[in-house]
Design a protein around this motif. Structure first.
Motif, PDB file in Angstrom:
ATOM      1  N   ARG A 104       0.821  -1.043   0.121  1.00  0.00           N
ATOM      2  CA  ARG A 104      -0.050   0.139  -0.387  1.00  0.00           C
ATOM      3  C   ARG A 104       0.802   1.086  -0.354  1.00  0.00           C
ATOM      4  NH1 ARG A 104      -5.125  -1.614   4.135  1.00  0.00           N
ATOM      5  NH2 ARG A 104      -5.946  -2.979   2.604  1.00  0.00           N
ATOM      6  N   GLY A 105       1.799   1.614  -0.440  1.00  0.00           N
ATOM      7  CA  GLY A 105       3.259   2.510  -0.788  1.00  0.00           C
ATOM      8  C   GLY A 105       3.676   2.590   0.798  1.00  0.00           C
ATOM      9  N   THR A 229       0.911   2.877 -13.339  1.00  0.00           N
ATOM     10  CA  THR A 229       1.116   2.410 -11.618  1.00  0.00           C
ATOM     11  C   THR A 229      -0.096   1.961 -11.236  1.00  0.00           C
ATOM     12  OG1 THR A 229      -0.069   4.523 -12.267  1.00  0.00           O
ATOM     13  CG2 THR A 229       1.793   5.133 -11.955  1.00  0.00           C
ATOM     14  N   GLY A 233      -0.060   0.005  -4.575  1.00  0.00           N
ATOM     15  CA  GLY A 233       0.709   0.175  -3.843  1.00  0.00           C
ATOM     16  C   GLY A 233       1.614  -0.212  -4.318  1.00  0.00           C
TER      17      GLY A 233
END
Length: 336
Positions: A104-105, A229, A233
């Motif tokens: 999640r980044g 992207t 994430g």
């Protein structure tokens, strides 16, 4: 607290949107409360992925399903917290198994604190989910236990791989039916059941959740290859680099078995090689993006989303049903 509706879903009815947002805000508060411990370090580790955000897809489904009964019934929000806690716990464990560095980044828990802490934190979240379940009654405990068994079975099947003679694509669909579909099915079931909706609605939402869960994962498989992207994430092609056989890769191998085209064989050999090298990974990603196997996987995701849409037919016409129909589109639209 600002709460957004997952996938940018547009809930056209203002009263429904207010109910959904209020429900999701209550779930968020419930998640923070459930992940607190008297030991500050445990709180920090347990809230690591809560604070990282996420789509809150499962709580959203609980809230929409509850619209077919009493959406304010006391068991609705706690049941949504249970399914999200369970989902979060599996993420801690998955990242250990996959040796993931990012989730999640943000830095994964296992990368930050080590595998032991990540596994035990996942166990802590399972325990907190069980504590909440105990207050929801024995039927809720049984339903969650059965779903958890399916989830773990799916993970074991993925680890073991298909048995001799088993079609790899069918095996994979069974895997994600357990790993992903089972808990999303419970989300729909809990929302309807806790709100006191009739049994027809409970059954419909269970079937809907199962099919939508599979569509959700298949769309993620396509997204991992097709996007520049990745909304999870993770970097695009992460599963590819780690050698995880998602549906586009399985469809390519299926095509090799059926047609044996030299260019397909060459690409399959590239995908089966060591893709930790950036140049080889970039080549594999570019070639798979242009290959018909990716489009086949996209059609598979659309097919399951359409099955989910069809499952909703018995529901009465109301704004919540329209939102569920839109959710089918939103899940697969991510994959293009």
């Amino acid at each position: 607290m600002t709460v957004t509706v997952p996938f940018g879903l547009s809930v056209r009815d203002q009263a429904l949107e207010a109910d959904v947002r209020a429900g999701l805000a209550a779930v968020e508060e419930g998640l923070l409360d459930a992940t607190k411990s008297e030991v500050p370090f445990i709180t920090q580790a347990a809230q690591h992925l809560v604070h990282a955000g996420g789509k809150r897809f499962r709580p959203l489904l609980v809230m929409l399903a509850a619209q077919f009964g009493d959406q304010y019934a006391p068991g609705v929000v706690p049941s949504a917290v249970v399914v999200e806690l369970t989902h979060l716990a599996t993420l801690y464990h998955d990242d250990v198994m996959d040796e993931a560095e990012v989730r999640r980044g943000v830095e994964s828990a296992n990368n930050r604190w080590g595998n032991s802490v990540a596994v035990l934190t996942g166990d802590f979240l399972f325990a907190r989910a069980s504590h909440i379940l105990a207050d929801l009654g024995p039927e809720a405990v049984r339903i969650q236990a059965e779903a958890f068994e399916r989830l773990v079975t799916g993970q074991i099947l993925e680890t073991a791989g298909p048995r001799d003679g088993r079609d790899p694509v069918e095996h994979y669909l069974d895997v994600i039916g357990g790993k992903t579909g089972s808990l999303i099915a419970v989300s729909g079931r809990f929302g309807a059941m806790m709100s006191g909706a009739d049994e027809t609605v409970v059954d419909v939402m269970t079937q809907f959740g199962e099919r939508l869960g599979v569509a959700f994962q298949l769309a993620d498989d396509v997204l991992d290859i097709a996007s520049d992207t990745c909304e999870s994430g993770k970097k695009p092609g992460t599963d590819l680099r780690e050698g995880i056989p998602t549906l586009p890769v399985l469809r390519l191998h299926e095509r090799v078995r059926q047609l044996g085209l030299p260019e397909d064989v060459e690409l399959a050999e590239l995908l089966d090689s060591d893709l930790t090298d950036d140049a080889r990974h970039a080549e594999a990603l570019a070639r798979l993006r242009a290959h018909p196997a990716l489009e086949q996987a996209r059609r598979d995701a659309l097919r399951y989303a359409e099955e989910a849409r069809s499952a909703l037919a018995p529901l009465p016409e109301r704004d919540a049903k329209n939102a569920l129909l839109e959710l089918c589109d939103a899940v697969v639209d991510r994959a293009g």
